[in-house]
Design an enzyme around this catalytic site. Structure first.
Site, PDB file in Angstrom:
ATOM      1  N   GLY A  31       0.806  -1.211   0.000  1.00 20.52           N
ATOM      2  CA  GLY A  31       0.000   0.000   0.000  1.00 20.52           C
ATOM      3  C   GLY A  31       0.838   1.260   0.000  1.00 20.52           C
ATOM      4  CG  LEU A  33      -0.672   1.493  -3.903  1.00 20.59           C
ATOM      5  CD1 LEU A  33      -1.755   1.004  -4.857  1.00 20.59           C
ATOM      6  CD2 LEU A  33       0.399   0.425  -3.711  1.00 20.59           C
ATOM      7  CB  ALA A  35       4.418   6.938 -10.337  1.00 20.14           C
ATOM      8  CG  HIS A  37       3.447   0.608  -5.564  1.00 22.58           C
ATOM      9  ND1 HIS A  37       3.673   1.696  -4.749  1.00 22.58           N
ATOM     10  CD2 HIS A  37       4.075  -0.439  -4.978  1.00 22.58           C
ATOM     11  CE1 HIS A  37       4.398   1.324  -3.712  1.00 22.58           C
ATOM     12  NE2 HIS A  37       4.666   0.037  -3.826  1.00 22.58           N
ATOM     13  CD  GLN A  61       7.388  -7.388   4.283  1.00 30.94           C
ATOM     14  OE1 GLN A  61       6.682  -8.274   3.810  1.00 30.94           O
ATOM     15  NE2 GLN A  61       7.901  -6.419   3.525  1.00 30.94           N
ATOM     16  N   GLY A 149       9.115  -4.749  -8.481  1.00 25.26           N
ATOM     17  CA  GLY A 149      10.042  -3.711  -8.906  1.00 25.26           C
ATOM     18  C   GLY A 149      11.483  -4.101  -8.649  1.00 25.26           C
ATOM     19  CB  SER A 187      10.925   4.477  -1.743  1.00 27.12           C
ATOM     20  OG  SER A 187      10.743   3.818  -0.501  1.00 27.12           O
ATOM     21  NE  ARG A 189      10.487   1.755   5.384  1.00 28.27           N
ATOM     22  CZ  ARG A 189      10.247   0.501   5.035  1.00 28.27           C
ATOM     23  NH1 ARG A 189      10.528   0.121   3.803  1.00 28.27           N
ATOM     24  NH2 ARG A 189       9.731  -0.367   5.887  1.00 28.27           N
TER      25      ARG A 189
END
Length: 283
Positions: A31, A33, A35, A37, A61, A149, A187, A189
């Site tokens: 999620g 999201l 560009a 993704h 994870q 990706g 990203s 993040r």
């Protein structure tokens, strides 16, 4: 586009699509999201008839000191983006649906060797969590193809190895990293960066590109290149985690004579950990 939240509903929808003779693609995400993704979804539309995206912030994870609770949940905005990208079905389960017996006793999938070192060294258990949730998603959705990706290069290598070793009849596509105009890899993040850090961040890819240029010019002192790259990261304001040159397919340390290499790096700006990589083919 329909949104489903249970394994039973997803399996029923997949069965209907299969009954209609459709080729099924899966794009797993967490999620928030961007560009990059949506580019995966658009590629999936080119390669399949029925595109399934998943959104699941996988607790398995995340390490104990990582940002699970802070990770952005933006389902409504994500649904709009997926719809515009041509997604047919969104699978958005919660943790109880994916791990009904709880995580403590959850069967886990380990992919040795390729998951070790690099991000695997800095994030113990991370790739075990990735391999486990991806195996579950593959088992639930039974896709013909799945798209990931290349920005998460080691993750892609782990998934390719997983599919090969477990004889899964799924074709894995790695898609090129989508970048901002200044070269920063997109990203989820990146949103954690303040304005000053965001201005510094593109230097990560520039430094990798300089190393790639040197390799293509004939430089084979890989240790020296990495040492200079690490120092360049520090001078730019990063706190490096690693910078390494590996053989592209196996991820073993690069050696003179290798023709397909990848330069991989992870580095912090403040508390935000950025990763990137650059593939280098030697003619």
């Amino acid at each position: 586009m329909i949104t489903l939240k249970t394994v039973r509903e997803l399996r029923a929808a997949i069965a209907r699509a299969r009954g209609d003779g459709k080729r099924i693609a899966l794009v797993p995400t967490m999620g928030n999201l961007h560009a990059g993704h949506i580019a995966l979804v658009e590629k999936a539309r080119q390669r399949a008839d029925f595109v399934v995206a998943s959104i699941f912030v996988n607790p398995l994870q995340f390490g104990p000191a990582e940002d699970l609770d802070k990770y952005p949940r933006t389902l409504a905005a994500d649904q709009e983006k997926l719809l515009e990208g041509g997604c047919n079905l969104l699978f958005a389960p919660n943790a109880e649906e994916m791990y009904p017996g709880g995580m403590q006793g959850q069967t886990r999938i380990s992919v040795p060797v390729v998951s070790e070192g690099l991000c695997g060294a800095a994030r113990p258990g991370h790739f075990e969590g990735v391999a486990t949730v991806v195996t579950k998603l593959f088992n639930i959705a039974q896709p013909d193809i799945a798209l990931f990706g290349e920005k998460d290069y080691q993750q892609l290598a782990v998934i390719r190895t997983l599919v090969r070793d477990l004889n899964m009849p799924i074709q894995i596509f790695g898609e090129p990293t989508v970048r901002a105009a200044d070269g920063l890899a997109l990203s989820s993040r990146n949103g954690y960066l303040n304005d000053e850090q965001r201005n510094v961040a593109p230097a990560l890819y520039r430094i990798l590109s300089d190393i790639g240029t040197a390799i293509q010019a004939g430089e084979q002192d890989f240790a020296g290149l990495c040492a200079r790259g690490l120092e360049a990261l520090r001078q730019a304001g990063f706190r490096p985690d690693y910078l390494e040159i590996r053989e592209a397919a196996s991820l073993r340390p690069a050696a003179p004579g290798d023709l397909r290499l990848v330069v991989l790096a992870a580095a912090y700006l403040g508390n935000t950990r950025l990763i990137d990589n650059l593939s280098v083919d030697i003619a």
